[in-house]
Scaffold this active site. Structure first.
Site, PDB file in Angstrom:
ATOM      1  N   TYR A   1       0.832  -1.212   0.000  1.00  0.00           N
ATOM      2  CA  TYR A   1       0.000   0.000   0.000  1.00  0.00           C
ATOM      3  C   TYR A   1       0.865   1.260   0.000  1.00  0.00           C
ATOM      4  CZ  TYR A   1      -4.422  -2.343   0.080  1.00  0.00           C
ATOM      5  OH  TYR A   1      -5.504  -3.096  -0.311  1.00  0.00           O
TER       6      TYR A   1
ATOM      7  N   GLN B   1     -14.933   2.513  -8.182  1.00  0.00           N
ATOM      8  CA  GLN B   1     -14.258   1.418  -7.475  1.00  0.00           C
ATOM      9  C   GLN B   1     -12.843   1.843  -7.094  1.00  0.00           C
ATOM     10  OE1 GLN B   1     -15.116  -2.558  -9.620  1.00  0.00           O
ATOM     11  NE2 GLN B   1     -15.536  -0.980 -11.131  1.00  0.00           N
ATOM     12  N   ASN B   2     -12.415   2.992  -7.582  1.00  0.00           N
ATOM     13  CA  ASN B   2     -11.027   3.414  -7.379  1.00  0.00           C
ATOM     14  C   ASN B   2     -10.815   3.956  -5.970  1.00  0.00           C
ATOM     15  OD1 ASN B   2     -10.830   2.736 -10.025  1.00  0.00           O
ATOM     16  ND2 ASN B   2     -10.776   4.835 -10.805  1.00  0.00           N
TER      17      ASN B   2
ATOM     18  N   ASP C   1      -8.016   5.766  -5.336  1.00  0.00           N
ATOM     19  CA  ASP C   1      -6.944   6.765  -5.472  1.00  0.00           C
ATOM     20  C   ASP C   1      -7.373   8.199  -5.160  1.00  0.00           C
ATOM     21  OD1 ASP C   1      -8.299   7.635  -7.841  1.00  0.00           O
ATOM     22  OD2 ASP C   1      -7.141   6.235  -9.070  1.00  0.00           O
TER      23      ASP C   1
ATOM     24  N   HIS D   1     -15.112   1.164  -2.864  1.00  0.00           N
ATOM     25  CA  HIS D   1     -14.043   0.349  -2.269  1.00  0.00           C
ATOM     26  C   HIS D   1     -13.156   1.150  -1.314  1.00  0.00           C
ATOM     27  CE1 HIS D   1     -14.461  -2.679  -5.855  1.00  0.00           C
ATOM     28  NE2 HIS D   1     -15.449  -2.762  -4.983  1.00  0.00           N
TER      29      HIS D   1
ATOM     30  N   CYS E   1      -6.328   3.091  20.481  1.00  0.00           N
ATOM     31  CA  CYS E   1      -6.046   1.900  21.289  1.00  0.00           C
ATOM     32  C   CYS E   1      -4.655   1.319  21.057  1.00  0.00           C
ATOM     33  CB  CYS E   1      -7.114   0.833  21.035  1.00  0.00           C
ATOM     34  SG  CYS E   1      -6.942   0.014  19.438  1.00  0.00           S
TER      35      CYS E   1
ATOM     36  N   GLY F   1     -13.873   2.054 -17.905  1.00  0.00           N
ATOM     37  CA  GLY F   1     -12.545   1.641 -17.447  1.00  0.00           C
ATOM     38  C   GLY F   1     -12.535   0.619 -16.344  1.00  0.00           C
ATOM     39  N   THR F   2     -13.502  -0.282 -16.386  1.00  0.00           N
ATOM     40  CA  THR F   2     -13.490  -1.382 -15.402  1.00  0.00           C
ATOM     41  C   THR F   2     -13.555  -2.714 -16.120  1.00  0.00           C
ATOM     42  OG1 THR F   2     -14.635  -2.458 -13.552  1.00  0.00           O
ATOM     43  CG2 THR F   2     -15.999  -1.083 -15.003  1.00  0.00           C
ATOM     44  N   SER F   3     -12.830  -3.701 -15.573  1.00  0.00           N
ATOM     45  CA  SER F   3     -12.822  -5.032 -16.186  1.00  0.00           C
ATOM     46  C   SER F   3     -14.125  -5.774 -15.922  1.00  0.00           C
ATOM     47  CB  SER F   3     -11.636  -5.856 -15.674  1.00  0.00           C
ATOM     48  OG  SER F   3     -11.675  -5.920 -14.269  1.00  0.00           O
TER      49      SER F   3
HETATM   50  C1  BJW Z   1      -9.024   1.419 -19.805  1.00  0.00           C
HETATM   51  C2  BJW Z   1      -7.933   2.262 -19.934  1.00  0.00           C
HETATM   52  C3  BJW Z   1      -8.202   3.504 -20.476  1.00  0.00           C
HETATM   53  C4  BJW Z   1      -7.196   0.502 -19.072  1.00  0.00           C
HETATM   54  N1  BJW Z   1      -9.441   3.821 -20.842  1.00  0.00           N
HETATM   55  N2  BJW Z   1     -10.244   1.729 -20.178  1.00  0.00           N
HETATM   56  C5  BJW Z   1     -17.399 -15.796  -7.307  1.00  0.00           C
HETATM   57  C6  BJW Z   1     -18.359 -15.245  -8.150  1.00  0.00           C
HETATM   58  C7  BJW Z   1     -18.833 -13.951  -7.955  1.00  0.00           C
HETATM   59  C8  BJW Z   1     -18.374 -13.186  -6.898  1.00  0.00           C
HETATM   60  C9  BJW Z   1     -17.440 -13.745  -6.076  1.00  0.00           C
HETATM   61  C10 BJW Z   1     -16.971 -15.027  -6.269  1.00  0.00           C
HETATM   62  N3  BJW Z   1     -16.046 -15.288  -5.302  1.00  0.00           N
HETATM   63  C11 BJW Z   1     -15.932 -14.188  -4.516  1.00  0.00           C
HETATM   64  C12 BJW Z   1     -16.784 -13.259  -4.979  1.00  0.00           C
HETATM   65  C13 BJW Z   1     -16.976 -11.911  -4.419  1.00  0.00           C
HETATM   66  C14 BJW Z   1     -15.818 -10.994  -4.778  1.00  0.00           C
HETATM   67  C15 BJW Z   1     -15.630 -10.957  -6.300  1.00  0.00           C
HETATM   68  O1  BJW Z   1     -16.300 -10.274  -7.007  1.00  0.00           O
HETATM   69  N4  BJW Z   1     -14.667 -11.718  -6.790  1.00  0.00           N
HETATM   70  C16 BJW Z   1     -14.458 -11.820  -8.242  1.00  0.00           C
HETATM   71  C17 BJW Z   1     -13.025 -11.448  -8.575  1.00  0.00           C
HETATM   72  C18 BJW Z   1     -14.870 -13.180  -8.671  1.00  0.00           C
HETATM   73  N5  BJW Z   1     -16.210  -9.703  -4.283  1.00  0.00           N
HETATM   74  C19 BJW Z   1     -16.017  -9.347  -3.028  1.00  0.00           C
HETATM   75  O2  BJW Z   1     -15.449 -10.056  -2.217  1.00  0.00           O
HETATM   76  C20 BJW Z   1     -16.611  -8.019  -2.624  1.00  0.00           C
HETATM   77  N6  BJW Z   1     -17.373  -8.189  -1.442  1.00  0.00           N
HETATM   78  C21 BJW Z   1     -18.487  -8.928  -1.421  1.00  0.00           C
HETATM   79  O3  BJW Z   1     -18.917  -9.462  -2.419  1.00  0.00           O
HETATM   80  O4  BJW Z   1     -19.082  -9.021  -0.168  1.00  0.00           O
HETATM   81  C22 BJW Z   1     -20.064 -10.020   0.005  1.00  0.00           C
HETATM   82  C23 BJW Z   1     -19.311 -11.319   0.233  1.00  0.00           C
HETATM   83  C24 BJW Z   1     -18.716 -11.510   1.447  1.00  0.00           C
HETATM   84  C25 BJW Z   1     -18.040 -12.731   1.682  1.00  0.00           C
HETATM   85  C26 BJW Z   1     -17.925 -13.688   0.674  1.00  0.00           C
HETATM   86  C27 BJW Z   1     -18.505 -13.454  -0.577  1.00  0.00           C
HETATM   87  C28 BJW Z   1     -19.210 -12.252  -0.796  1.00  0.00           C
HETATM   88  C29 BJW Z   1     -15.523  -7.022  -2.313  1.00  0.00           C
HETATM   89  C30 BJW Z   1     -14.702  -6.696  -3.517  1.00  0.00           C
HETATM   90  C31 BJW Z   1     -13.602  -5.739  -3.125  1.00  0.00           C
HETATM   91  C32 BJW Z   1     -12.625  -5.500  -4.257  1.00  0.00           C
HETATM   92  N7  BJW Z   1     -11.516  -4.808  -3.745  1.00  0.00           N
HETATM   93  C33 BJW Z   1     -10.469  -4.401  -4.660  1.00  0.00           C
HETATM   94  C34 BJW Z   1      -9.260  -3.932  -3.829  1.00  0.00           C
HETATM   95  C35 BJW Z   1      -9.575  -2.579  -3.179  1.00  0.00           C
HETATM   96  C36 BJW Z   1      -8.474  -2.126  -2.308  1.00  0.00           C
HETATM   97  C37 BJW Z   1      -7.210  -1.793  -3.060  1.00  0.00           C
HETATM   98  O5  BJW Z   1      -7.223  -1.063  -4.061  1.00  0.00           O
HETATM   99  O6  BJW Z   1      -6.159  -2.279  -2.624  1.00  0.00           O
HETATM  100  O7  BJW Z   1     -10.946  -3.364  -5.514  1.00  0.00           O
HETATM  101  S1  BJW Z   1     -10.004  -5.685  -5.816  1.00  0.00           S
HETATM  102  C38 BJW Z   1      -9.700  -4.590  -7.168  1.00  0.00           C
HETATM  103  O8  BJW Z   1     -10.619  -4.876  -8.247  1.00  0.00           O
HETATM  104  C39 BJW Z   1     -10.051  -3.191  -6.648  1.00  0.00           C
HETATM  105  C40 BJW Z   1     -10.798  -2.620  -7.819  1.00  0.00           C
HETATM  106  O9  BJW Z   1     -11.616  -1.539  -7.408  1.00  0.00           O
HETATM  107  C41 BJW Z   1     -11.550  -3.795  -8.345  1.00  0.00           C
HETATM  108  C42 BJW Z   1     -12.016  -3.647  -9.769  1.00  0.00           C
HETATM  109  O10 BJW Z   1     -10.951  -3.498 -10.635  1.00  0.00           O
HETATM  110  P1  BJW Z   1     -11.108  -2.566 -11.906  1.00  0.00           P
HETATM  111  O11 BJW Z   1     -11.286  -1.174 -11.459  1.00  0.00           O
HETATM  112  O12 BJW Z   1     -12.142  -3.116 -12.805  1.00  0.00           O
HETATM  113  O13 BJW Z   1      -9.634  -2.633 -12.528  1.00  0.00           O
HETATM  114  P2  BJW Z   1      -9.002  -3.696 -13.547  1.00  0.00           P
HETATM  115  O14 BJW Z   1      -7.536  -3.520 -13.532  1.00  0.00           O
HETATM  116  O15 BJW Z   1      -9.517  -5.053 -13.290  1.00  0.00           O
HETATM  117  O16 BJW Z   1      -9.570  -3.235 -14.960  1.00  0.00           O
HETATM  118  C43 BJW Z   1      -9.162  -2.028 -15.580  1.00  0.00           C
HETATM  119  C44 BJW Z   1      -9.920  -1.939 -16.880  1.00  0.00           C
HETATM  120  O17 BJW Z   1      -9.636  -0.689 -17.476  1.00  0.00           O
HETATM  121  C45 BJW Z   1      -9.527  -3.017 -17.899  1.00  0.00           C
HETATM  122  O18 BJW Z   1     -10.713  -3.600 -18.430  1.00  0.00           O
HETATM  123  C46 BJW Z   1      -8.786  -2.240 -18.996  1.00  0.00           C
HETATM  124  O19 BJW Z   1      -9.032  -2.755 -20.304  1.00  0.00           O
HETATM  125  C47 BJW Z   1      -9.390  -0.884 -18.855  1.00  0.00           C
HETATM  126  N8  BJW Z   1      -8.525   0.226 -19.232  1.00  0.00           N
HETATM  127  N9  BJW Z   1      -6.803   1.598 -19.463  1.00  0.00           N
HETATM  128  C48 BJW Z   1     -10.435   2.875 -20.693  1.00  0.00           C
HETATM  129  N10 BJW Z   1      -7.189   4.396 -20.669  1.00  0.00           N
HETATM  130 ZN    ZN Z   2      -8.218   1.110  17.814  1.00  0.00          ZN
END
Ligand code: BJW
Ligand code: ZN
Length: 248
Positions: free
Chosen positions: A67, A100-101, A103, A118, A157, A193-195
């Site tokens: 981080y 979802q960002n 930043d 997030h 704490c 811009g999300t996957s």
């Molecule tokens: C451009 C570009 C340009 C590039 N112009 N485009 C099985 C099935 C379904 C769901 C689940 C499952 N097993 C587990 C789950 C649940 C899980 C999940 O979804 N997992 C999947 C991966 C399968 N979800 C969770 O756990 C969530 N909580 C939840 O569901 O609670 C209920 C629950 C509890 C207990 C058990 C089960 C359920 C929480 C999800 C939290 C995600 N956190 C993160 C980290 C945040 C902290 C940190 O930053 O350190 O969030 S993971 C990471 O992915 C981050 C992002 O916000 C998130 C999404 O990523 P994003 O933004 O889409 O980025 P990329 O890199 O993936 O994509 C970028 C895109 O941009 C690409 O497509 C490029 O092509 C494009 N691009 N340049 C336009 N210039």
């Molecule tokens: Zn504390």
């Protein structure tokens, strides 16, 4: 302007309710690494090794080093044209912006009423949930490439502090989830811009379409959502969004 983009710009300008969902691709042109691209954040680290509560429990110094590296990198980045167009839209009545960002570049661009699904990489919370509310912290003066970092501590704490972000397996803030659900009641829904693989955020565009919204994806590549939306535009968000913003 290409006819498809001109028609979409008119549609956005006329929409009483506009919702924009963003992901890491929106910040890519600012220099923030994405998660799953070729040079994505997790090319060398599996997400479940770092962005989970169990990873933190196992090795908080390693997770904090990751981080810290990201914070140092984001601190050098500025909002780009995509953030600026979204900020401008956010000043309209009926516009919701969900990101979802972690930043905070939307915040720095002046986006109003932003829902940070997030969390924020600049905010911390007590690992032991002692009741201390979240607090903000700017980058520590440490080498960006440190392999391990002594974790910060809770001011109330003294326990370990963790980043106030949503890790895999953790629930999103219920009020953010409710706001995101309400924002699916809209005329135009833009997924930018999300996957489109991480739930529950990935489900929002489908829910909006089910409720009658015109759904649009803007992404460099195709995603699991591309075939389901009304219009999938392949291109960089920082180029496409300014072409969708009509002068008023
Ligand atoms: C451009 C570009 C340009 C590039 N112009 N485009 C099985 C099935 C379904 C769901 C689940 C499952 N097993 C587990 C789950 C649940 C899980 C999940 O979804 N997992 C999947 C991966 C399968 N979800 C969770 O756990 C969530 N909580 C939840 O569901 O609670 C209920 C629950 C509890 C207990 C058990 C089960 C359920 C929480 C999800 C939290 C995600 N956190 C993160 C980290 C945040 C902290 C940190 O930053 O350190 O969030 S993971 C990471 O992915 C981050 C992002 O916000 C998130 C999404 O990523 P994003 O933004 O889409 O980025 P990329 O890199 O993936 O994509 C970028 C895109 O941009 C690409 O497509 C490029 O092509 C494009 N691009 N340049 C336009 N210039
Ligand atoms: Zn504390």
């Amino acid at each position: 302007m290409t006819p498809g983009l001109a028609a979409l710009a008119e549609r956005i300008a006329a929409a009483p309710r506009l919702t924009v969902l963003t992901g890491a691709g929106v910040s890519a042109a600012s220099g923030v690494p994405t998660f799953r691209g070729n040079d994505g954040l997790w090319r060398h680290h599996r997400p479940e090794d770092l962005a989970t509560a169990s990873a933190f429990q196992r090795d908080p110094a390693l997770v904090w080093a990751w981080y810290h590296w990201r914070r140092a990198r984001i601190a050098e980045c500025e909002p780009n044209a995509a953030h600026r167009v979204i900020a401008e839209w956010s000043r309209r009545d009926g516009c919701s912006v969900l990101t979802q960002n972690v930043d905070d570049l939307h915040v720095r661009a002046g986006t109003r009423g932003l829902i940070r699904l997030h969390g924020s990489i600049w905010e911390l919370q007590c690992w032991e949930q002692c009741g201390q509310s979240q607090w903000r912290e700017e980058p520590l003066p440490l080498p960006a490439a440190a392999a391990r970092i002594d974790p910060p501590t809770c001011p109330a704490c003294g326990s370990l502090a963790r980043p106030a972000v949503v890790w895999f397996g953790e629930s999103l803030d219920p009020s953010d989830l409710a706001a995101a659900g309400a924002a699916c009641d809209c005329d135009v829904f833009l997924s930018v811009g999300t996957s489109a693989v991480v739930y529950p955020a990935a489900g929002l565009v489908h829910e909006a379409r089910r409720r009658g919204a015109f759904t649009v994806e803007i992404n460099l590549d195709s995603t699991p959502a591309s075939a389901a939306v009304d219009l999938a535009i392949q291109g960089p968000a920082e180029d496409i969004l300014p072409r969708l913003s009509l002068p008023h």
